[in-house]
Design an enzyme around this catalytic site. Structure first.
Site, PDB file in Angstrom:
ATOM      1  N   LYS A 141       0.157   4.645 -10.533  1.00 26.38           N
ATOM      2  CA  LYS A 141      -0.684   3.379 -10.551  1.00 26.38           C
ATOM      3  C   LYS A 141      -0.640   2.674 -11.885  1.00 26.38           C
ATOM      4  CE  LYS A 141      -1.862   3.512  -6.069  1.00 26.38           C
ATOM      5  NZ  LYS A 141      -1.229   2.822  -5.231  1.00 26.38           N
ATOM      6  N   TYR A 158      -0.088  10.887 -10.042  1.00 28.40           N
ATOM      7  CA  TYR A 158      -0.629   9.906  -9.216  1.00 28.40           C
ATOM      8  C   TYR A 158      -1.291   8.834  -9.811  1.00 28.40           C
ATOM      9  CZ  TYR A 158      -3.930   7.278  -6.264  1.00 28.40           C
ATOM     10  OH  TYR A 158      -4.637   6.078  -5.672  1.00 28.40           O
ATOM     11  N   PHE A 165       0.889  -1.249   0.176  1.00 30.81           N
ATOM     12  CA  PHE A 165      -0.071  -0.013  -0.070  1.00 30.81           C
ATOM     13  C   PHE A 165       0.860   1.209   0.096  1.00 30.81           C
ATOM     14  CE2 PHE A 165      -2.900  -3.139   2.191  1.00 30.81           C
ATOM     15  CZ  PHE A 165      -3.706  -3.177   1.271  1.00 30.81           C
ATOM     16  N   SER A 168      -5.975   1.257  -8.767  1.00 26.72           N
ATOM     17  CA  SER A 168      -6.838   2.342  -8.618  1.00 26.72           C
ATOM     18  C   SER A 168      -7.755   2.357  -9.871  1.00 26.72           C
ATOM     19  CB  SER A 168      -6.456   3.667  -8.374  1.00 26.72           C
ATOM     20  OG  SER A 168      -7.557   4.645  -8.440  1.00 26.72           O
TER      21      SER A 168
HETATM   22  N1  UFG Z   1     -16.861  15.887  -4.161  1.00 26.99           N
HETATM   23  C1  UFG Z   1     -17.508  16.889  -3.950  1.00 26.99           C
HETATM   24  N2  UFG Z   1     -17.162  17.764  -2.867  1.00 26.99           N
HETATM   25  C2  UFG Z   1     -15.987  17.285  -2.061  1.00 26.99           C
HETATM   26  C3  UFG Z   1     -15.360  16.237  -2.276  1.00 26.99           C
HETATM   27  C4  UFG Z   1     -15.598  15.438  -3.603  1.00 26.99           C
HETATM   28  O1  UFG Z   1     -18.589  17.093  -4.526  1.00 26.99           O
HETATM   29  O2  UFG Z   1     -15.711  18.090  -1.055  1.00 26.99           O
HETATM   30  C5  UFG Z   1     -17.180  14.777  -5.177  1.00 26.99           C
HETATM   31  C6  UFG Z   1     -16.170  14.906  -6.445  1.00 26.99           C
HETATM   32  O3  UFG Z   1     -16.256  15.863  -7.315  1.00 26.99           O
HETATM   33  C7  UFG Z   1     -16.456  13.338  -6.926  1.00 26.99           C
HETATM   34  C8  UFG Z   1     -16.970  12.569  -5.652  1.00 26.99           C
HETATM   35  O4  UFG Z   1     -17.364  13.559  -4.821  1.00 26.99           O
HETATM   36  O5  UFG Z   1     -17.390  13.652  -7.925  1.00 26.99           O
HETATM   37  C9  UFG Z   1     -15.948  11.558  -5.171  1.00 26.99           C
HETATM   38  O6  UFG Z   1     -14.660  12.480  -5.035  1.00 26.99           O
HETATM   39  P1  UFG Z   1     -13.587  11.966  -4.253  1.00 26.99           P
HETATM   40  O7  UFG Z   1     -12.576  12.930  -3.976  1.00 26.99           O
HETATM   41  O8  UFG Z   1     -13.989  11.323  -2.755  1.00 26.99           O
HETATM   42  O9  UFG Z   1     -13.029  10.722  -5.261  1.00 26.99           O
HETATM   43  P2  UFG Z   1     -12.502  10.583  -6.386  1.00 26.99           P
HETATM   44  O10 UFG Z   1     -13.580   9.780  -7.210  1.00 26.99           O
HETATM   45  O11 UFG Z   1     -12.237  11.929  -7.198  1.00 26.99           O
HETATM   46  O12 UFG Z   1     -11.060  10.068  -6.332  1.00 26.99           O
HETATM   47  C10 UFG Z   1     -10.830   8.855  -6.046  1.00 26.99           C
HETATM   48  C11 UFG Z   1      -9.415   8.462  -5.121  1.00 26.99           C
HETATM   49  C12 UFG Z   1      -8.470   8.765  -6.160  1.00 26.99           C
HETATM   50  C13 UFG Z   1      -8.462   8.058  -7.455  1.00 26.99           C
HETATM   51  C14 UFG Z   1      -9.896   8.258  -8.231  1.00 26.99           C
HETATM   52  C15 UFG Z   1      -9.854   7.618  -9.209  1.00 26.99           C
HETATM   53  O13 UFG Z   1      -9.581   9.127  -4.109  1.00 26.99           O
HETATM   54  O14 UFG Z   1      -7.315   8.497  -5.279  1.00 26.99           O
HETATM   55  O15 UFG Z   1     -10.890   8.038  -7.076  1.00 26.99           O
HETATM   56  O16 UFG Z   1     -11.039   7.760 -10.086  1.00 26.99           O
HETATM   57  F1  UFG Z   1      -7.346   8.347  -8.110  1.00 26.99           F
END
Ligand code: UFG
Length: 339
Positions: A155, A151, A82, A126
């Protein structure tokens, strides 16, 4: 008893995997550099399992330390890896940190495994490798796209390095697990996600807003081409995700089943929009959440959820816990941090 090295074992996903490993009868050795984790996690693991894993504070970028570790632990049967930096935005600002952290350390550990003949490797990958997939749900056969961030690229490169090693070394077998969006924490609330600073991910931001650490959740974008205009993701309970690692490891140990190099999607197969998550959170916890809509976040894809048929049939693993279970456990964890 098989002895498993878990690098980054005090981190969010790593710690949940250590609990599942110990509960399944494996002996665990953790390496962690404590850059994004805390020694208190060892207490949480002990409280849940009654076993304190062996722990060594090692930075995997220190090649000599990695070699020295394997000299002292030449009886490691398998590795779950990890240890990596994971902030997408930071990786854009400081790409070399990500290549050094995530790639150099992977080279050193794979080299050590080769030299010390430890040959079973589970890699934490991921769904970011798919980018915005052309078809949903996303199968493992979907093309790996150009990475959206350094990042994501680490991966992608990591998977390729491991595959190359498997190709040239008959005795080395590996599985890459492509996680969708892990959320939640252990039902005991002894371990969970511990974001440093302002959370970048949705659920920790939601729980911190609900408890009053943040004033308001910004929902990034409300004009996406989805039913309610917000992005869709496949949110998987971290305990379900952790269990997938045990199944993957056992597959690697089973000579009849092990297939040299394989990748599996680890998700629920169900997409949920940001608004659905927010509403489910309020429903499950009874807490009203302050939120507003803001501009889209740069780099966000519209929609991603897993086709899990390969994991279900080949690995024999399936997500059991619901979005509601995960949100309830995330809330329980957030509340436990205040005590
Ligand atoms: N979001 C909000 N407000 C916030 C945070 C997130 O609206 O404060 C939304 C984002 O726009 C997205 C969803 O919530 O639509 C999920 O966002 P996350 O940041 O929780 O997750 P992501 O899908 O963007 O990212 C995750 C992992 C990354 C990885 C990615 C792969 O955290 O490490 O998936 O797609 F790279």
């Amino acid at each position: 008893m098989k002895k498993i090295l878990v690098t980054g074992g005090l981190g969010y996903i790593g710690s949940h995997v250590v609990v599942e490993l110990q509960s399944s009868g494996f002996e665990v050795v953790i390496i962690d550099d404590l850059s994004n984790s805390s020694l208190d996690v060892l207490d949480g693991i002990f409280d849940i399992t009654g076993v304190r894993p062996i722990f060594e504070k090692i930075d995997l970028k220190e090649k000599e330390l990695v070699i020295d570790f394997f000299k002292r632990h030449s009886d490691i049967d398998g590795v779950i890896h990890f240890a990596a930096a994971k902030a997408v935005g930071e990786s854009v600002d400081d790409p070399l940190k990500y290549y050094e952290n995530n790639i150099s350390s992977l080279v050193y550990i794979l080299k050590a495994l080769q030299d010390f003949k430890s040959t079973k490797f589970v890699f934490s990958s991921s769904c970011t490798v798919y980018g915005q997939a052309d078809e949903l749900p996303i199968t493992e056969n979907a093309p790996v796209k150009e990475a959206e961030s350094p990042y994501g690229n680490t991966k992608k490169i990591g998977e390729q390095m491991i595959k190359d090693l498997c190709n040239c070394n008959d005795s080395f077998a590996a599985i890459a697990l492509r996680y969708f969006n892990p959320i939640g924490g252990h039902s005991s609330a002894k371990i969970g996600e511990l974001p440093i600073g302002v959370p970048q991910n949705l659920v920790p931001f939601v729980t911190q807003t609900a408890i009053g650490i943040r004033k308001e959740l910004s929902i990034f974008g409300k004009d996406y081409p989805t039913p309610d205009g917000t992005c869709i993701r496949d949110y998987i309970h971290v305990v379900d995700l952790a269990k997938a690692h045990i199944v993957a490891l056992n597959r690697l140990f089973d000579e009849k089943k092990s297939n040299h190099y394989e990748v599996f999607n680890i998700g629920t197969g169900k997409g949920s929009s940001v608004l659905e998550v927010v509403n489910a959170f309020m429903r499950v916890t009874g807490v009203n959440l302050n939120y507003c809509f803001t501009d889209r976040r740069c780099g966000d894809i519209v929609s991603a959820y897993a086709d899990t048929i390969k994991a279900n049939t080949v690995l024999g693993w399936k997500a059991r816990l619901s979005l509601e279970d995960a949100l309830a456990s995330a809330w329980k964890w957030e509340k436990s941090l205040q005590n």
